[in-house]
Design a protein around this motif. Sequence first.
Motif, PDB file in Angstrom:
ATOM      1  N   ALA A   3      31.581 -87.528 -24.297  1.00  0.00           N
ATOM      2  CA  ALA A   3      30.448 -86.648 -23.486  1.00  0.00           C
ATOM      3  C   ALA A   3      31.332 -86.524 -22.198  1.00  0.00           C
ATOM      4  N   LEU A   4      31.153 -85.173 -21.728  1.00  0.00           N
ATOM      5  CA  LEU A   4      31.754 -84.659 -20.526  1.00  0.00           C
ATOM      6  C   LEU A   4      30.723 -84.707 -19.381  1.00  0.00           C
ATOM      7  N   LEU A   5      29.506 -84.084 -19.812  1.00  0.00           N
ATOM      8  CA  LEU A   5      28.321 -84.230 -18.617  1.00  0.00           C
ATOM      9  C   LEU A   5      27.154 -84.987 -19.198  1.00  0.00           C
ATOM     10  N   GLU A   6      26.845 -85.968 -18.703  1.00  0.00           N
ATOM     11  CA  GLU A   6      25.733 -86.800 -18.898  1.00  0.00           C
ATOM     12  C   GLU A   6      24.593 -86.904 -17.832  1.00  0.00           C
ATOM     13  N   VAL A   7      23.505 -86.189 -18.075  1.00  0.00           N
ATOM     14  CA  VAL A   7      22.211 -86.162 -17.158  1.00  0.00           C
ATOM     15  C   VAL A   7      21.121 -86.976 -17.648  1.00  0.00           C
ATOM     16  N   GLU A   8      20.766 -87.924 -16.717  1.00  0.00           N
ATOM     17  CA  GLU A   8      19.514 -88.901 -17.188  1.00  0.00           C
ATOM     18  C   GLU A   8      18.488 -89.095 -15.961  1.00  0.00           C
ATOM     19  N   GLY A   9      17.328 -88.728 -16.756  1.00  0.00           N
ATOM     20  CA  GLY A   9      16.283 -88.953 -15.877  1.00  0.00           C
ATOM     21  C   GLY A   9      15.959 -88.087 -14.493  1.00  0.00           C
ATOM     22  N   LEU A  10      16.517 -86.767 -14.599  1.00  0.00           N
ATOM     23  CA  LEU A  10      16.863 -86.033 -13.210  1.00  0.00           C
ATOM     24  C   LEU A  10      15.708 -85.418 -12.838  1.00  0.00           C
ATOM     25  N   ARG A  11      15.177 -85.669 -11.604  1.00  0.00           N
ATOM     26  CA  ARG A  11      14.269 -85.384 -10.834  1.00  0.00           C
ATOM     27  C   ARG A  11      14.638 -84.496  -9.734  1.00  0.00           C
ATOM     28  N   SER A  12      14.216 -83.324  -9.343  1.00  0.00           N
ATOM     29  CA  SER A  12      14.602 -82.786  -7.972  1.00  0.00           C
ATOM     30  C   SER A  12      13.643 -81.464  -7.721  1.00  0.00           C
ATOM     31  N   VAL A  17       7.570 -80.001  -3.396  1.00  0.00           N
ATOM     32  CA  VAL A  17       7.335 -79.556  -4.794  1.00  0.00           C
ATOM     33  C   VAL A  17       8.465 -80.095  -5.800  1.00  0.00           C
ATOM     34  N   GLU A  18       8.085 -80.928  -6.591  1.00  0.00           N
ATOM     35  CA  GLU A  18       9.154 -81.222  -7.785  1.00  0.00           C
ATOM     36  C   GLU A  18       8.937 -80.355  -8.794  1.00  0.00           C
ATOM     37  N   VAL A  19      10.296 -79.774  -9.081  1.00  0.00           N
ATOM     38  CA  VAL A  19      10.457 -78.781 -10.208  1.00  0.00           C
ATOM     39  C   VAL A  19      11.088 -79.439 -11.317  1.00  0.00           C
ATOM     40  N   LEU A  20      12.093 -80.567 -11.557  1.00  0.00           N
ATOM     41  CA  LEU A  20      12.491 -81.152 -12.688  1.00  0.00           C
ATOM     42  C   LEU A  20      11.667 -82.586 -12.981  1.00  0.00           C
ATOM     43  N   HIS A  21      11.230 -82.893 -14.027  1.00  0.00           N
ATOM     44  CA  HIS A  21      10.480 -84.171 -14.009  1.00  0.00           C
ATOM     45  C   HIS A  21      10.970 -84.924 -15.059  1.00  0.00           C
ATOM     46  N   GLY A  22      12.520 -85.372 -14.637  1.00  0.00           N
ATOM     47  CA  GLY A  22      13.064 -86.365 -15.618  1.00  0.00           C
ATOM     48  C   GLY A  22      13.780 -85.723 -16.882  1.00  0.00           C
ATOM     49  N   VAL A  23      14.709 -84.929 -16.559  1.00  0.00           N
ATOM     50  CA  VAL A  23      15.458 -84.174 -17.513  1.00  0.00           C
ATOM     51  C   VAL A  23      16.810 -85.011 -17.950  1.00  0.00           C
ATOM     52  N   ASP A  24      16.967 -84.876 -19.396  1.00  0.00           N
ATOM     53  CA  ASP A  24      18.177 -85.636 -19.724  1.00  0.00           C
ATOM     54  C   ASP A  24      18.956 -84.653 -20.593  1.00  0.00           C
ATOM     55  N   LEU A  25      20.402 -84.543 -20.485  1.00  0.00           N
ATOM     56  CA  LEU A  25      20.893 -83.518 -20.989  1.00  0.00           C
ATOM     57  C   LEU A  25      22.377 -83.948 -21.036  1.00  0.00           C
ATOM     58  N   THR A  26      23.112 -83.701 -22.317  1.00  0.00           N
ATOM     59  CA  THR A  26      24.370 -83.907 -22.389  1.00  0.00           C
ATOM     60  C   THR A  26      25.434 -82.990 -23.157  1.00  0.00           C
ATOM     61  N   TYR A 207      19.069 -77.038 -25.541  1.00  0.00           N
ATOM     62  CA  TYR A 207      17.864 -77.315 -24.910  1.00  0.00           C
ATOM     63  C   TYR A 207      17.038 -76.383 -24.626  1.00  0.00           C
ATOM     64  N   VAL A 208      15.689 -76.615 -24.611  1.00  0.00           N
ATOM     65  CA  VAL A 208      14.646 -75.784 -24.079  1.00  0.00           C
ATOM     66  C   VAL A 208      13.850 -76.356 -23.032  1.00  0.00           C
ATOM     67  N   LEU A 209      13.804 -75.685 -21.973  1.00  0.00           N
ATOM     68  CA  LEU A 209      13.328 -76.304 -20.575  1.00  0.00           C
ATOM     69  C   LEU A 209      11.822 -75.605 -20.638  1.00  0.00           C
ATOM     70  N   GLU A 210      10.886 -76.326 -20.339  1.00  0.00           N
ATOM     71  CA  GLU A 210       9.508 -75.832 -20.117  1.00  0.00           C
ATOM     72  C   GLU A 210       8.916 -76.719 -18.928  1.00  0.00           C
ATOM     73  N   ASN A 211       8.621 -76.065 -17.734  1.00  0.00           N
ATOM     74  CA  ASN A 211       7.965 -76.778 -16.741  1.00  0.00           C
ATOM     75  C   ASN A 211       8.639 -77.989 -16.213  1.00  0.00           C
ATOM     76  N   GLY A 212       9.814 -77.707 -16.097  1.00  0.00           N
ATOM     77  CA  GLY A 212      10.791 -78.752 -15.685  1.00  0.00           C
ATOM     78  C   GLY A 212      10.827 -79.908 -16.625  1.00  0.00           C
ATOM     79  N   MET A 213      10.686 -79.943 -17.916  1.00  0.00           N
ATOM     80  CA  MET A 213      10.795 -80.805 -18.693  1.00  0.00           C
ATOM     81  C   MET A 213      11.542 -80.256 -19.960  1.00  0.00           C
ATOM     82  N   VAL A 214      12.444 -81.226 -20.827  1.00  0.00           N
ATOM     83  CA  VAL A 214      13.006 -80.859 -21.987  1.00  0.00           C
ATOM     84  C   VAL A 214      11.918 -80.695 -23.072  1.00  0.00           C
TER      85      VAL A 214
END
Length: 236
Positions: A3-12, A17-26, A207-214
């Motif tokens: 794994a080069l990039l590991e994203v877990e539970g990202l909210r921002s 206004v919260e746009v990302l609601h717990g994104v996980d991505l590798t 990954y397909v992102l919809e409304n700030g979630m995978v």
Amino acid sequence: MSALLEVEGLRSGYGPVEVLHGVDLTVNAGEIVVLLGSNGAGKSTLNNTLCGLCRRREGTVRFDGQDLTGRHYRDVVRAGLIQVPEGRRVFPNLSVRENLELGSFARARARRAANLEKVLDIFPRLRERLMQLAGTMSGGEQQMLAIGRGLMAEPRLLILDEPSLGLSPLMVEELFGLILRLHGDGLSILLVEQNVAQSLEIGQRAYVLENGMVRHSGACPDLLASDDVRRAYLGV
């Protein structure tokens, strides 16, 4: 693959206004990973949060084993996580050469001259226009310049945010060929696109992102064959 990039539970988000609601991505080393989603899905917010331009609220970002959570964008660049932003964002009143050299301001400055030659070998048209003001170039040429500027920083992972936006079909074909060439040279790429079919054809995972979630993730051939993805993005 490691794994080069590991994203877990990202909210921002922005303000209240919260746009990302717990994104996980590798993104694994050596991969092209495709991030799909309609306008407003949160793709650019995710990119900007990864790169330290948007403040995260929760979650972690690790890059090549290094914790980049909440770090300044300069630290992100120095680590080798480089974004080519949506809309190219070249400096219109600076020359092509000046735009390219700015790409090595925070990283790889000592190898600026050698990297400039490498970029100009990849983009012969930029070599022909080194002293031309960036604002006078066509959209396709500006996209080459924006990618070239990113390459000047010797990225470990290159984030391409909507690189085909506004380009002619011929330029889009050339762009996707370039992405494959960069990947063939060993560069890891996070490709953020609305050009679904071509992106899934060249990527390994998506990954397909919809409304700030995978909402969907998996191997690109599987998503290309998915009825849900085909109905939502390919109109079939």
